[in-house]
Design a protein around this motif. Structure first.
Motif, short mmCIF file in Angstrom:
data_model
loop_
_atom_site.label_atom_id
_atom_site.label_comp_id
_atom_site.label_asym_id
_atom_site.label_seq_id
_atom_site.Cartn_x
_atom_site.Cartn_y
_atom_site.Cartn_z
N GLY A 27 0.82 -1.21 0.00
CA GLY A 27 0.00 0.00 0.00
C GLY A 27 0.85 1.26 0.00
N ALA A 28 1.94 1.23 0.75
CA ALA A 28 2.84 2.38 0.78
C ALA A 28 3.48 2.59 -0.61
N ALA A 29 3.88 1.51 -1.25
CA ALA A 29 4.47 1.62 -2.59
C ALA A 29 3.44 2.15 -3.58
N LEU A 30 2.20 1.69 -3.46
CA LEU A 30 1.13 2.16 -4.34
C LEU A 30 0.84 3.64 -4.10
N GLY A 31 0.85 4.07 -2.85
CA GLY A 31 0.65 5.48 -2.54
C GLY A 31 1.78 6.34 -3.08
N PHE A 32 3.00 5.84 -3.00
CA PHE A 32 4.17 6.56 -3.52
C PHE A 32 4.06 6.73 -5.03
N LEU A 33 3.79 5.64 -5.74
CA LEU A 33 3.70 5.70 -7.19
C LEU A 33 2.51 6.54 -7.65
N GLY A 34 1.40 6.41 -6.95
CA GLY A 34 0.22 7.21 -7.31
C GLY A 34 0.44 8.69 -7.08
N THR A 35 1.14 9.04 -6.00
CA THR A 35 1.41 10.44 -5.72
C THR A 35 2.36 11.02 -6.77
N LEU A 36 3.34 10.24 -7.18
CA LEU A 36 4.24 10.73 -8.22
C LEU A 36 3.56 10.85 -9.57
N GLY A 37 2.60 9.99 -9.86
CA GLY A 37 2.00 9.97 -11.18
C GLY A 37 0.67 10.67 -11.33
N HIS A 38 0.06 11.13 -10.25
CA HIS A 38 -1.30 11.66 -10.39
C HIS A 38 -1.35 12.97 -11.16
N GLN A 39 -0.27 13.74 -11.20
CA GLN A 39 -0.24 15.01 -11.94
C GLN A 39 0.34 14.85 -13.35
N SER A 40 0.73 13.63 -13.71
CA SER A 40 1.47 13.44 -14.95
C SER A 40 0.65 13.76 -16.19
#
Length: 153
Positions: A27-40
């Motif tokens: 879940g932490a990895a998913l939150g990290f990747l989602g936070t980096l990619g949500h503005q892409s």
């Protein structure tokens, strides 16, 4: 080699702690990747991130049969998303724009819906004929020995 039961409620305490730790880390990895990619690629990036979080948490809830694994996954996502939304050294990974708010509030709403959804009660199953000793699907050798035993005085 020890067989691990896939049903979370029947696992040993050590296995449950391991599963909860894995769910928290994933879940932490998913939150990290989602936070980096949500503005892409607005708004596709935030949509992909929220769909991924929703499928992950719903899958954990359906697999575990209890709320423990889904709760650990939601905590992992929430902690990382919340930590990355704070200002660190003048850099903001979740800006205060509509997409940033959709990401923050969307993760929280998905977690609340998945964790708050009522449990589905499953109807009990009857045992299959092959599981009944001497049933119709029992091997011929087992039926023969039963007949032999009953024929002896």
């Amino acid at each position: 080699m020890a067989r691990i039961d896939p049903d979370f409620s029947r696992m040993s305490a050590g296995a449950r702690l391991g599963v909860l730790a894995l769910c928290l880390g994933a879940g932490a990895a998913l939150g990290f990747l989602g936070t980096l990619g949500h503005q892409s690629l607005p708004p596709v990036g935030v949509a992909i991130g929220l769909i991924t979080v929703g499928l992950y948490l719903a899958g954990l809830r359906a697999w575990g049969g209890v709320r423990g694994p889904a709760t650990a996954g939601a905590v992992g996502v929430g902690i990382v998303v919340g930590a990355m939304a704070t200002v660190t050294d003048g850099s903001v990974l979740v800006p205060g724009n509509p997409i940033g708010y959709v990401w923050l509030l969307g993760v929280a709403m998905i977690a609340l819906v998945v964790l708050g959804w009522p449990s589905v009660q499953r109807a009990p199953r009857l045992a299959a004929a092959s599981m009944v000793p001497g049933g119709a699907a029992a091997p011929a050798s087992e039926r023969f020995t039963e007949e032999k035993d009953s024929a002896q005085p």
